[in-house]
Design a protein around this motif. Structure first.
Motif, mmCIF file in Angstrom:
data_model
loop_
_atom_site.group_PDB
_atom_site.id
_atom_site.type_symbol
_atom_site.label_atom_id
_atom_site.label_comp_id
_atom_site.label_asym_id
_atom_site.label_seq_id
_atom_site.Cartn_x
_atom_site.Cartn_y
_atom_site.Cartn_z
ATOM 1 N N LEU A 326 26.384 68.796 55.624
ATOM 2 C CA LEU A 326 26.317 67.615 54.871
ATOM 3 C C LEU A 326 26.849 66.559 55.915
ATOM 4 O O LEU A 326 26.329 65.501 55.935
ATOM 5 N N LEU A 376 25.003 67.243 45.163
ATOM 6 C CA LEU A 376 25.506 66.239 45.890
ATOM 7 C C LEU A 376 25.797 64.922 45.090
ATOM 8 O O LEU A 376 25.017 64.516 44.305
ATOM 9 N N VAL A 387 29.888 67.516 48.374
ATOM 10 C CA VAL A 387 28.896 68.752 48.087
ATOM 11 C C VAL A 387 29.831 69.591 47.312
ATOM 12 O O VAL A 387 30.995 69.838 47.667
#
Ligand SMILES: [Zn+2]
Length: 391
Positions: A326, A376, A387
């Protein structure tokens, strides 16, 4: 259970509005449904995606977090690693890799392409709920000792071969033998790696610093100093006059599947050269590590506009502050606001799974697969983006 969200990305692209996912208790995707068949779906606030794939990591270096300062440049970085990596107790190393693995699981990662020089990580991989492709890394720039270098990798690989068949394993644990980098592998050693297994998966640190191409084009730059530090005689090396990529790819069979890692100095002519070869290949970007070591960013838009397949990696905790896909996505988005989330999520999921030859089990939301299901939240604000694993 039926779930949905504002948007669902199936790993390749956005699903049409109104899509719902029917997910079994064990995380298997049962079906993708559309109104009026969606019943009482749980509606999540955010974006649903498949689990992430970290295509490039070195789990065995986790205990070196924060040890090497930022912005040393790659040559300075590589000069330090061999002298410090073993200055730690087995217990310290074990705790560090266990914690690093858990952080990847918590961060939504479901598979890892992991570089290994040793067998240290076998213990955590054997009990891991996430999949691994271990790249057993071979290196040695002295062509006279290619046999010794390759046999060393082979003896490590035998342990990963056994791991791949372990009855205790809960996940897919594949492996292959792979070259470290163009400037650390002799032509003779490339030949041995190439011949080891037909059509195997090869990963290589590619064009991570400017010195690499300078060495292959003119035999100038910092690679000479690195080789001197390790007392490696490069007197017989003749520069090819071409980039590193265009040099070593002549030593390798096009039947392999390739994972080029970093690519911060890769030019259009290199991308076109690889495209012309019509080989199965992926460009793995690790922007967090590039910022840490060289204070550079890979040119993701150049690759995107070349219509090649991009995937993402974190590199190790020696050269990054966290092992978070992420975070890598956020770095690319921050530096390239025009890069669409639809593309970024594909890089982090389907492309990574395909790069590790795991797209038959993960990488996309399809009936019958168990890809991991992520949520998300706050995608419009990179500082608050989070996340969460739903399955
Ligand atoms: Zn690496």
């Amino acid at each position: 259970m039926l779930i949905t969200a504002q948007k669902i990305h199936n790993g390749i692209n956005w699903l049409p509005e109104g899509a719902c996912l029917s997910i079994a208790a064990d995380g298997r995707v049962e079906d993708i449904l559309y109104p009026p068949h969606t019943g009482q779906a749980i509606v999540y606030d955010g974006i649903i995606t498949p689990g992430f794939v970290n295509a490039h990591c070195h789990l065995e270096l986790s205990h070196l977090k924060g040890v090497i300062p930022e912005h040393t440049g790659l040559m300075g970085f590589l000069e330090k690693i061999p002298f410090i990596r073993n200055d730690y107790s087995e217990q310290t190393k074990y705790e560090a890799r266990k914690q690093a693995l858990q952080s990847m699981i918590d961060g939504g990662i479901v598979a890892v392409g992991d570089i290994s020089n040793a067998t240290d990580t076998i213990d955590v991989k054997e009990s891991s709920p996430i999949h691994f492709h271990t790249f057993v890394e071979s290196f040695g720039f002295n062509g006279m000792t290619a046999d010794v270098a390759f046999n060393q990798a082979l003896s490590v690989a035998e342990n990963y071969e056994a791991l791949s068949r372990s009855p205790k394993a809960q996940s897919r644990l594949n492996y292959s033998i792979t070259p470290h980098a163009p400037y650390s592998v002799s032509q003779a050693l490339f030949a041995k790696i190439d011949a080891y297994k037909d059509a195997s998966l090869l990963s290589i640190h590619n064009q991570e610093c400017e010195d690499e191409d300078l060495f292959f084009k003119h035999k100038t730059g910092g690679v000479n100093n690195l080789l001197q530090t390790f007392k490696i005689d490069a007197s017989s090396f003749e520069p090819s006059g071409k980039s590193s990529l265009q040099t070593y790819m002549e030593y390798l069979n096009p039947a392999h599947q390739y994972l080029f890692v970093h690519n911060t100095y890769t030019q259009n002519e290199d991308i076109n050269y690889i495209k012309a070869k019509q080989i199965k290949h992926f460009w793995c970007l690790c922007p967090g590590a590039n910022l840490y070591i060289e204070n550079t960013m890979p040119n993701v838009m150049r690759l995107k506009h070349s219509n090649v397949d991009i995937c993402l990696g974190t590199d190790s905790l020696t050269s990054n502050h966290q092992l978070s896909i992420l975070h890598e996505m956020c770095l690319l988005k921050h530096h390239n606001p025009d890069l669409a989330w639809e593309d970024l999520i594909r890089y982090a999921t389907w492309n990574g799974a395909s790069a590790l030859r795991m797209n038959d089990i993960i990488g996309s939301i399809e009936a019958g697969k168990k890809p991991g299901i992520l949520l998300l939240s706050n995608i419009d604000n990179l500082n608050d983006l989070t996340v969460k694993r739903l399955f």
